[in-house]
Write an enzyme that holds these catalytic residues in place. Structure first.
Site, PDB file in Angstrom:
ATOM      1  N   ASP A  54       0.868  -1.183   0.000  1.00 16.92           N
ATOM      2  CA  ASP A  54       0.000   0.000   0.000  1.00 16.92           C
ATOM      3  C   ASP A  54       0.899   1.226   0.000  1.00 16.92           C
ATOM      4  O   ASP A  54       2.057   1.136  -0.399  1.00 16.92           O
ATOM      5  CB  ASP A  54      -0.881  -0.033   1.264  1.00 16.92           C
ATOM      6  CG  ASP A  54      -2.220   0.653   1.083  1.00 16.92           C
ATOM      7  OD1 ASP A  54      -2.208   1.869   0.812  1.00 16.92           O
ATOM      8  OD2 ASP A  54      -3.258  -0.006   1.207  1.00 16.92           O
ATOM      9  N   HIS A  88      -3.557   6.010   3.464  1.00 15.85           N
ATOM     10  CA  HIS A  88      -4.234   4.753   3.176  1.00 15.85           C
ATOM     11  C   HIS A  88      -3.534   3.563   3.831  1.00 15.85           C
ATOM     12  O   HIS A  88      -4.161   2.742   4.516  1.00 15.85           O
ATOM     13  CB  HIS A  88      -4.305   4.558   1.664  1.00 15.85           C
ATOM     14  CG  HIS A  88      -5.270   3.516   1.211  1.00 15.85           C
ATOM     15  ND1 HIS A  88      -4.902   2.208   1.020  1.00 15.85           N
ATOM     16  CD2 HIS A  88      -6.588   3.588   0.902  1.00 15.85           C
ATOM     17  CE1 HIS A  88      -5.958   1.503   0.608  1.00 15.85           C
ATOM     18  NE2 HIS A  88      -6.988   2.324   0.525  1.00 15.85           N
ATOM     19  N   SER A 262     -11.363  -1.800   0.508  1.00 10.81           N
ATOM     20  CA  SER A 262     -10.047  -1.745   1.129  1.00 10.81           C
ATOM     21  C   SER A 262     -10.120  -2.184   2.585  1.00 10.81           C
ATOM     22  O   SER A 262      -9.359  -3.032   3.044  1.00 10.81           O
ATOM     23  CB  SER A 262      -9.473  -0.327   1.065  1.00 10.81           C
ATOM     24  OG  SER A 262      -8.916  -0.054  -0.177  1.00 10.81           O
TER      25      SER A 262
END
Length: 384
Positions: A54, A88, A262
């Site tokens: 990520d 994120h 996600s």
């Protein structure tokens, strides 16, 4: 020639606003939906490392302090640089292994460690890696590098809340390599459920890496356990998990609510870490079987392409994993979703059936005796 479909984006999570304090109250429904607290009576993920492919994870967040190892930048195989911590990746890492420090957010596997493998920069416009050359011109994609690095550096689980529309040979080979090393691979299936294509065709575009064979594809559900409308629906979906109004940590400090596949994928990666902590020798396909065979809210047909085999149940998955090891003791009493049943009969040995051979042989012998007797009778009549 550049391939536009090879833009790897992490736009699978949408932050919907601040979460009211305390965050533990806000996340309780998520823990309940996955039956996490009962699973914690068995394990909290100790001894397991989960690689987060990520944006880079913020190691200074209180819930992750002292528990994150930073890998190299995966966007390039030659230039060494340290990517800045991303929103994120930090959010996903805490969902997996947040410690709950100071009454903060607690992850599904709070005893696990994180290996941060950055391959996106979520502060840049588009939140994406620059387009890659076609597969014939590139030895390895960033994802392929990340998977091989994770497999070679002690990760037992890889969480991939990322996606792109085009498969690559280098990634397929890296997926196979990681699975061969016993690494469990978990990925978000994407948020294309409301696209025009999905509405017209009744199915969504496949997203990769979720679409690669052997990868556990995760769809998103709401608080009622129903498929989130944005969640992609196609045959890459194996199981599902909460993906609406899921509290996550913010980079540096604070919390907000997230929406997307996600979060669902990160939560399932945490459950996979619990299984690998308790049963480290369990193969990736067995972990997938444990997750799918024990899921809650199974569709009427047993499976569909919206929620897969249902919403993951952590405690039941541990029980299912134990059964796959051949052990008989229940790790979480009361969670036996399936009866013991009777053992299937032992398969017959290949080859002719002995009983039928005897009957056939006996029949031939009787026929032969009768034939000989008839000849004797005829001969006697001729002599008379």
């Amino acid at each position: 020639m550049l391939s536009a479909v090879r833009v790897v984006t992490a736009a699978l999570l949408v932050f919907t606003g601040p979460a009211a304090d305390p965050v533990r109250d806000q996340q309780q429904w998520v823990l309940d939906a996955l039956n996490i607290e009962q699973a914690w009576s068995v394990t909290k993920g100790e001894g397991v490392t989960v690689a987060v492919v990520d944006s880079a994870v913020d190691r200074e967040v209180k819930e992750l302090k002292g528990r994150v190892n930073a890998g190299p930048d995966m966007t390039t195989g030659t230039v060494e640089r340290e990517l800045p911590a991303g929103k994120h990746g930090t959010a996903m890492a805490a969902l997996i292994a947040g410690s709950g420090e100071g009454d903060g957010l607690i992850g599904v596997a709070p005893g696990a460690r994180i290996l941060s493998l950055p391959m996106i920069i979520d502060d840049e416009p588009g939140f994406a890696v620059p387009p890659q050359a076609s597969d014939d011109m590139v030895a390895e994609s960033p994802l392929a590098r990340a998977l091989r690095y994770a497999a070679n550096h002690g990760a037992q689980v890889v969480s991939m809340s990322i996606g792109s529309y085009g498969p690559l040979r280098s990634e397929r080979e890296a997926v196979s390599y990681a699975l061969g090393k016993g690494v469990v691979l978990v990925a978000a299936v994407g948020n294309d459920g409301l696209t025009e294509y999905a509405k017209e065709k009744g199915t969504s575009y496949w997203s990769f890496p979720a679409g690669y064979p052997g990868v556990i594809g995760v769809a998103a559900t709401d608080k009622q356990g129903k498929r989130a409308t944005f969640s992609s629906d196609n045959l890459s979906v194996l199981v599902s998990a909460p993906g609406v109004d899921v509290p996550v940590v913010k980079r540096k400090s604070g919390y907000e609510l997230s929406e997307g596949t996600s979060s669902a994928a990160a939560l399932v990666a945490g459950v996979a870490a619990l299984i690998k902590s308790r049963y480290p020798a369990l193969r990736p396909e067995q972990v997938a079987q444990a997750l799918s065979s024990s899921a809650r809210g199974r569709p009427a047909a047993g499976y569909d392409d919206q929620t897969g085999f249902g919403v993951v149940d952590a405690a039941a998955a541990l029980n299912a994993a134990e059964r796959l090891t051949g052990a008989q003791r229940s790790v979480a009493p009361g969670m036996e979703h399936f009866g013991q049943g009777e053992d299937s009969p032992v398969p017959e040995r290949p080859g002719p059936d002995p009983l039928r051979l005897w009957l056939y042989g006996g029949g031939v012998l009787v026929a032969l005796i009768m034939f000989c007797g008839a000849i004797v009778v005829l001969n006697q009549r001729k002599e008379e």
